[in-house]
Design an enzyme around this catalytic site. Sequence first.
Site, PDB file in Angstrom:
ATOM      1  N   GLY A  55      -6.917 -20.568   6.525  1.00  0.00           N
ATOM      2  CA  GLY A  55      -7.861 -19.578   5.997  1.00  0.00           C
ATOM      3  C   GLY A  55      -8.774 -20.265   5.010  1.00  0.00           C
ATOM      4  CB  VAL A  88     -15.135 -18.175  -1.104  1.00  0.00           C
ATOM      5  CG1 VAL A  88     -14.667 -16.755  -1.354  1.00  0.00           C
ATOM      6  CG2 VAL A  88     -15.526 -18.844  -2.405  1.00  0.00           C
ATOM      7  N   GLY A  90      -9.559 -19.539  -0.052  1.00  0.00           N
ATOM      8  CA  GLY A  90      -8.698 -20.547   0.556  1.00  0.00           C
ATOM      9  C   GLY A  90      -9.252 -21.951   0.351  1.00  0.00           C
ATOM     10  CB  SER A  92      -4.943 -13.207 -10.442  1.00  0.00           C
ATOM     11  OG  SER A  92      -6.045 -12.571 -11.087  1.00  0.00           O
ATOM     12  CE  LYS A 135      -3.904 -10.793  -7.805  1.00  0.00           C
ATOM     13  NZ  LYS A 135      -4.538 -10.841  -6.512  1.00  0.00           N
ATOM     14  CG  HIS A 172      -2.932  -9.263 -12.061  1.00  0.00           C
ATOM     15  ND1 HIS A 172      -4.113  -9.099 -11.363  1.00  0.00           N
ATOM     16  CD2 HIS A 172      -3.216 -10.141 -13.052  1.00  0.00           C
ATOM     17  CE1 HIS A 172      -5.059  -9.841 -11.913  1.00  0.00           C
ATOM     18  NE2 HIS A 172      -4.532 -10.482 -12.940  1.00  0.00           N
ATOM     19  CG  ASN A 173      -4.829  -7.034  -7.992  1.00  0.00           C
ATOM     20  OD1 ASN A 173      -4.571  -8.012  -8.695  1.00  0.00           O
ATOM     21  ND2 ASN A 173      -5.402  -7.151  -6.814  1.00  0.00           N
ATOM     22  CD  GLU A 201      -8.574  -6.995 -11.045  1.00  0.00           C
ATOM     23  OE1 GLU A 201      -7.758  -7.930 -10.974  1.00  0.00           O
ATOM     24  OE2 GLU A 201      -9.354  -6.711 -10.116  1.00  0.00           O
ATOM     25  CE1 TYR A 202      -7.926  -2.092  -7.911  1.00  0.00           C
ATOM     26  CE2 TYR A 202      -8.688   0.162  -7.719  1.00  0.00           C
ATOM     27  CZ  TYR A 202      -8.445  -1.068  -7.141  1.00  0.00           C
ATOM     28  OH  TYR A 202      -8.712  -1.251  -5.814  1.00  0.00           O
ATOM     29  NE  ARG A 240     -12.193   0.388  -9.221  1.00  0.00           N
ATOM     30  CZ  ARG A 240     -11.944  -0.909  -9.037  1.00  0.00           C
ATOM     31  NH1 ARG A 240     -11.875  -1.403  -7.814  1.00  0.00           N
ATOM     32  NH2 ARG A 240     -11.768  -1.715 -10.062  1.00  0.00           N
ATOM     33  CG  HIS A 278      13.753  24.676  -7.626  1.00  0.00           C
ATOM     34  ND1 HIS A 278      14.127  24.260  -6.367  1.00  0.00           N
ATOM     35  CD2 HIS A 278      12.515  25.217  -7.482  1.00  0.00           C
ATOM     36  CE1 HIS A 278      13.152  24.533  -5.512  1.00  0.00           C
ATOM     37  NE2 HIS A 278      12.174  25.124  -6.159  1.00  0.00           N
TER      38      HIS A 278
END
Lengths: 472, 472
Positions: free
Chosen positions: B10, B13, B15, B129, B183, B186-187, B190-191, B288, B452
């Site tokens: 792969g 950019v 890779g 990252s 990861k 992590h993302n 980041e959001y 988003r 319940h």
Amino acid sequence: MERHNYGVIGLGVMGRNLLYNIADNGFSVAGFDLDVEKVKELHAGATPGTTVLGTASLEDFVSALETPRKIILMVPAGKPVDAVLGSITPLLSKGDIVIDAGNSYFKDTDRRIAELASKDLHFMGMGVSGGEQGARRGPSIMPGGDLQAFNHLQPMLEAISAKVDGEACTAYMGKGSAGNYVKMVHNGIEYAIMQLISEAYDLLRKGANLNNDQLYQVFKTWNEGEMNSFLIEITRDIFQQKDDLTDGYLVDQILDKAGAKGTGKWTSEQAMEIGVSIPTIDIAVTSRILSAYKDERVQASQLYSKNEISTPENTELFIKEVGDALYLATLISYAQGLALLVKASEEYKFEIPLKDVVKIWRGGCIIRSVLLEKFYQAYSKDKNLSNILLDKAISEIVKDKISSLRKTAAFAASNGISGLGIQTTLGYFDAYTTESLPVNLIQAQRDYFGAHTYQRIDREGVFHTSWKTSNN
Amino acid sequence: MERHNYGVIGLGVMGRNLLYNIADNGFSVAGFDLDVEKVKELHAGATPGTTVLGTASLEDFVSALETPRKIILMVPAGKPVDAVLGSITPLLSKGDIVIDAGNSYFKDTDRRIAELASKDLHFMGMGVSGGEQGARRGPSIMPGGDLQAFNHLQPMLEAISAKVDGEACTAYMGKGSAGNYVKMVHNGIEYAIMQLISEAYDLLRKGANLNNDQLYQVFKTWNEGEMNSFLIEITRDIFQQKDDLTDGYLVDQILDKAGAKGTGKWTSEQAMEIGVSIPTIDIAVTSRILSAYKDERVQASQLYSKNEISTPENTELFIKEVGDALYLATLISYAQGLALLVKASEEYKFEIPLKDVVKIWRGGCIIRSVLLEKFYQAYSKDKNLSNILLDKAISEIVKDKISSLRKTAAFAASNGISGLGIQTTLGYFDAYTTESLPVNLIQAQRDYFGAHTYQRIDREGVFHTSWKTSNN
């Protein structure tokens, strides 16, 4: 042997009550449950003069039904449904109809529709809301799937469902698993409204120091006006319930850890999956999760002492503002759930009639409310309304209440009373009604570090920039 | 033929840059891509003196590697990974190691680990990252899986990763798919941080009328102090970027519709799945989604005109408060994400070393920030900390900033500027630090309409009440 009109499998409290309800309306009904005790007790609980038969085996059950058989399942969602289907389908005949009336996940229903269709059987997913009492006295019923099969059931469903102004709270919800989907979203909205009511309660008890008697009066008054709804009504009653085990009120003895059965979570996951924003429902789900971390909360509360709360000067006015905030946030929660149905209807080709959805939610179900009448009017004017906030008449209500929602959210923020639902709902409203969100910056950031590209406001196309680092 | 130390499949950019980075550190690397152009160009882009080989077929690629082969995949998550594995595994030998360095879903990684293990091959999931530049110059690298396989890679990973105070930003993240999971979270964080920064931007431009030059100065100042971080730094730069196509600044020409690649959504779904509350990440995901409804937002903005914004009297103070609010809300976003890792580590038996997670996030990655150093200190004191908000030193920071977060949230609420992330984060903090939430009422409601049951605060057990209806 006389053949019965309907069969019910699963004689727990919901199944049994639904069965009695069908029988009360002049249909003969056979019931089956793996628990023989439940079968034995069935006849004794029926209204005298109605035709109710408990059967000891699936074979007897199936033989007791007229064809095409109409069999309602009221068993727990998931594997139990598949287990019942595995046992019963070999006993059925072409054209028989199996109706799953539990809270099954809609994708399971789609799979089962295909499986039974391959055996020339009809399978339908049907949402039922109203709790135990609703099942017995008149629930809101949300059937979907094969339209021909639905036509067989329609007279019975209309007979047993709740009525509002003489109109039955049941209608065809659309193709495939639309019935389950609508019920799932109903429950998501239910989560949101319950969260919002609990926050109003917290603001009134901590912010304005109201005791349970005063809270009873407030909710009683609210229930007598534009906020009239099932959930406000039972909240009123809850504040009056004395504890059997101590001197005080029961509500004060209940642990603040909420349970959940998954339909709220499904709603949030679905909304993310198909790209609809329903943050009030999301926050209600996550808030129940957070409530379960009681030990950590106790530990954190010791580390972070709360500020003194600045009690509002005018208690009456504060109560009114909290009420208006609750009313508006509730309205916006419905808006989010209904917007999800609009998108899901497109995405899954359900063809959900939104107008009928809000019509049949007016009675019988947990989220019934006089507000639904206003939504019904909105969809009557425009059945393709993508969000009820875009309806002119609804917008007038919103404009009337928005300053109360702002004040209440700001009060919660300033005083350290968690208003997760109220604050999030306001944030949603402000984002939804904003032409230019600061999301241009997010797109710039994404393009900066990940070359994810962006669109422009002044021309078509997809752009990427080699962003300059200033490094100074 | 000389055998190469590493292989990369792969050559997009990410890779290609990772491959060059490995080569720059003295390892020989072979690359393969289905796109022959990318293979042809590979050698030309390498640093002179490094050993980089583009191969024209998978067979050549595999033959070019020393054994055990160490093959890094940098292809899109999902089917492309399975396609590559299907092609390459027949060519490999016992003990070879395949490392998936893309953003694969952790459950896919678990499946692939089992599939390759059945062929005596090692498969590892490894989060990377840092974007394009990070991959080339030093990313943060989050490998997980088989420890023996990791040991083969460790020297190379330590060489190519970012360094903070001489320490490599890579460490073993735990068993199975722990690397992908870390990861993913992590993302998610980041959001959340990007959402919060965008709200601070909105408050400053709409609330205090700052222009891009002033915003540049504010973010420059913030980046020079305790808020120093990659995302604040690039935001500073973004406000200085001129537009090539018009006279103004580029940020003002970018459309406010955000894209997303799924890892934020996965984080939210996972948190719901295993029962952790991460509302700031949830709200960033839903925000988003909401941004994409541009047409509806424009329509809604016309129906609901915004109030005049009451500009703060003291601009300097307002900027300071917004900065403190952003700092604290960012801290709480990390707290949510890290709490998710704690629970996931238990749930999936990952054995994630939280201390190492925050250590390797200090450099190279998108969410690198000087704050991480404080978290590292917290986990150094107590590696089992369930939530960083419970650390004493962290709590001092929180107490110092909380009033700014309250004021900023209240300002957003009062003025109709959507502060979804800021408001939700405050609501989370207030709920998390509250011993008694109003959730007792929710449990009362659930017991009222659905039987319940509930727990009590004064005795063990599970209770149900036949609630009285007052009906008056």
